[in-house]
Design an enzyme around this catalytic site. Structure first.
Site, PDB file in Angstrom:
ATOM      1  N   HIS A  11      -2.704   3.277  -4.781  1.00 49.10           N
ATOM      2  CA  HIS A  11      -2.032   2.890  -3.529  1.00 49.10           C
ATOM      3  C   HIS A  11      -0.550   2.612  -3.803  1.00 49.10           C
ATOM      4  O   HIS A  11       0.020   1.653  -3.272  1.00 49.10           O
ATOM      5  CB  HIS A  11      -2.705   1.654  -2.914  1.00 49.10           C
ATOM      6  N   ASP A  40       0.862  -1.172   0.000  1.00 48.22           N
ATOM      7  CA  ASP A  40       0.000   0.000   0.000  1.00 48.22           C
ATOM      8  C   ASP A  40       0.899   1.223   0.000  1.00 48.22           C
ATOM      9  O   ASP A  40       2.133   1.098  -0.044  1.00 48.22           O
ATOM     10  CB  ASP A  40      -0.955  -0.003   1.197  1.00 48.22           C
ATOM     11  N   PHE A  59     -13.236  -5.017  10.546  1.00 43.92           N
ATOM     12  CA  PHE A  59     -12.983  -5.137  11.977  1.00 43.92           C
ATOM     13  C   PHE A  59     -12.021  -4.067  12.499  1.00 43.92           C
ATOM     14  O   PHE A  59     -11.598  -4.124  13.664  1.00 43.92           O
ATOM     15  CB  PHE A  59     -12.450  -6.531  12.307  1.00 43.92           C
ATOM     16  N   ASP A  85      -8.718  -0.617  -6.453  1.00 39.59           N
ATOM     17  CA  ASP A  85      -9.576   0.288  -5.690  1.00 39.59           C
ATOM     18  C   ASP A  85      -8.951   1.672  -5.551  1.00 39.59           C
ATOM     19  O   ASP A  85      -7.745   1.844  -5.633  1.00 39.59           O
ATOM     20  CB  ASP A  85      -9.844  -0.293  -4.299  1.00 39.59           C
ATOM     21  N   GLU A  86      -9.808   2.638  -5.312  1.00 41.33           N
ATOM     22  CA  GLU A  86      -9.447   3.986  -4.875  1.00 41.33           C
ATOM     23  C   GLU A  86      -8.318   4.592  -5.714  1.00 41.33           C
ATOM     24  O   GLU A  86      -7.275   4.993  -5.195  1.00 41.33           O
ATOM     25  CB  GLU A  86      -9.073   3.964  -3.388  1.00 41.33           C
TER      26      GLU A  86
END
Length: 561
Positions: A250, A178, A413, A319-320
């Site tokens: 990322h 990331d 979580f 993603d993103e």
């Protein structure tokens, strides 16, 4: 008999008990015998011709399924495959005292405090006579572990595999890269781990506050030999490792190591250098989608697959992504036109499909986050993880994609378990054990064809606010116990609450520093400083509404939070 978790498909009690002494004999074919010996290692079982436990295989039962009969002084197991034998062993282990979940027993492991089977001369444990018929509802029962934001040493990954195996969870999703770190050795491109694996400091404090930093270096990575060990250890325990190399966004850690892959470096330009990100949140850093990047990532995939061994699934993220740098690059725009694509979003989809093709050539299926599905053009066999909620999950299933349910609510979580200042710092609140237990991965309102596309579910442990293994334990369990039952049985079965209370004794024996059901222990709270949770800043219900809206927008790849 009433304390099994996850709950088997059918359990019938019978009269009597069967002794399981230390060093008992297990007989049957080599593979299922090896699986049982791993599951019941505390008893130090040995293979032999005629044993207390006999095991045979019958593929007609199905993958991961088993039957078990405990009667007449023996245990007879029939398993659909090696995994089924392993899970039969885990069920048998749960019929023993809690001390069976220790690495070894001493002087107080047996029933009523009697000496357990720690070696010759110890009292013999016994299990109640019964018949068990069991098979999982879902084939994907996962745990996602983010080792990019905060690195966990290899020993903690192996321990997570043990905990997963004890709960019949079978997919370990390792988030290896990331913006905040690259976590695997590359001999082909060594600057990835030499430069990308560490940062000089890390942000501390709460969401939406002026950042402060701890000025403590953080880093680490797994060698390829480490990956080989992790893969072999997992396979022995019926767990499949799913490595994730999250691209093309990322990408700060990758670009800190190899700035030539930066989308801004195309056309001979020299962009400002990247650093491994020291704060949380999303960076606009993005890889170029040009063929050189695909070739670079192919090298990385080959190294990871070569180390892990058989790897049925590889997650490529998607993603993103902020696509502005693609749109601003004449070279990338020309490449997009050459491919006959109309927009950066279509190029994003093409890039992920190209990586999926590379993986397919190597025998692996690609897995993506739901932004990649919204972009379109996925290979039909690409698996979608719809983290932004049930709406996009159903659309992906209706489009014919297999789906692994990963919604923020109730499976992220890193959210607190109570909206309370007693909790340690979390991204938001609240997701409880009851929320997880109430979850249904294949909703009844979906069509049968859509429900059939649901492979299963997994919980996510994003680690921005999980700095070490103790924090991971606190967030993962016992909510992970609830997800284990939901994914194995299709939902939390009768008596789940009481069975969970009994199961906590097994977690104690395993050394898990879980969150007690009545709240954190004094040393598990966030105290009064920056580690204390601030309730109400990010509410999970509000987050889910926003995320669902984002899945319908034209630039859905753009960061949602």
């Amino acid at each position: 008999m009433t304390d099994l978790l996850p709950l088997p498909s059918a359990v019938t009690a019978a009269d009597g008990r069967v002794d399981l002494p230390f060093g008992l004999t297990v007989s049957g074919p080599a593979e299922p015998v090896a699986a049982l010996r791993t599951a019941l290692a505390v008893l130090d079982p040995v293979p032999g011709e005629a044993g207390t436990i006999t095991v045979e295989t019958d593929p007609a039962l199905g993958r991961e399924a088993y039957t078990m009969e405990v009667a007449a002084g023996r245990v007879r197991i029939t398993a659909g495959d090696r995994a089924g034998a392993f899970y039969a062993g885990q069920t048998l282990r749960q019929l023993l005292p809690d001390a069976a979940f220790r690495a070894a027993t001493g002087t107080s492991g047996g029933p009523g405090g009697a000496k357990g089977p720690g070696g010759p001369g110890g009292a013999v444990w016994s299990v109640p006579a019964c018949r068990v018929r069991d098979a999982p509802r879902f084939s994907w029962r996962g745990a996602h572990l983010d080792v990019a934001r905060h690195f966990l040493p290899r020993r903690e990954v192996l321990r997570m595999i043990d905990l997963m195996a004890a709960h019949k969870l079978n997919r370990l999703h390792l988030h290896l890269v990331d913006d905040q770190g690259w976590r695997v050795e590359s001999r082909a491109h060594p600057r990835l781990h030499e430069v990308g694996s560490h940062r000089p400091r890390t942000v501390v404090g709460h969401h939406r506050e002026q950042p402060a930093f701890d000025d403590v270096p953080h880093g680490g990575y797994y060698t390829l030999d480490d990956l080989a060990e992790i893969g072999a250890y997992a396979r022995a325990r019926a767990v499949t490792v799913v490595p994730e190399i999250d691209v093309p966004g990322h990408a700060s850690a990758i670009l800190a190591a190899y700035p030539g892959l930066d989308a801004r470096a195309t056309g001979g330009r020299r962009p400002e250098p990247h650093r491994v990100l020291e704060r949380w949140g999303i960076s606009p850093a993005i890889l170029s989608p040009l063929p050189e990047t695909v070739a670079f990532l192919t090298d990385v995939f080959d190294e990871i697959l070569g180390a892990l061994g058989e790897t049925p699934y590889v997650h490529v993220g998607g993603d993103e992504c902020v696509l502005d740098d693609w749109a601003a690059s004449p070279e990338i725009v020309a490449f997009q036109a050459e491919l006959g694509l109309d927009s950066p979003a279509e190029l994003h989809a093409w890039f992920l499909r190209r990586l999926a093709d590379v993986l397919a050539e190597r025998g692996s299926r690609a897995v993506v986050w739901d932004e990649a599905f919204v972009s379109g053009m996925l290979r039909p066999d690409t698996i979608v993880m719809p983290w932004r909620g049930p709406g996009v999950a159903r659309r992906a299933a209706a489009a014919g994609h297999d789906v692994v349910q990963t919604p923020v609510f109730p499976l992220y979580f890193d959210y607190a378990e109570e909206s309370s200042e007693r909790e340690p710092i979390a991204i938001g609140d609240a997701i409880t054990v009851a929320d997880v237990a109430a979850y249904r991965p294949a909703p009844e309102e979906w069509t049968p064809a859509e429900r059939e596309r649901v492979l299963g579910a997994q919980f996510q442990l994003w680690s921005e606010r999980l700095p070490d293994a103790r924090a991971v334990d606190y967030r993962a369990w016992p909510r992970g116990c609830a997800l284990a039952e939901v994914a194995w049985s299709g939902g939390a079965g009768d008596g789940f609450d009481s069975r969970l209370r009994a199961h906590l004794g097994r977690l104690d024996a395993l050394g898990v520093e879980y969150r007690p059901q009545d709240g954190p222990r004094p040393w598990q709270t966030g105290g009064t400083g920056p580690r204390r949770h601030r309730p109400g800043v990010v509410r999970v219900d509000e987050a889910m509404r926003h995320l669902e809206e984002m899945t319908h927008e034209a630039d859905s790849t753009r960061p949602s939070v």
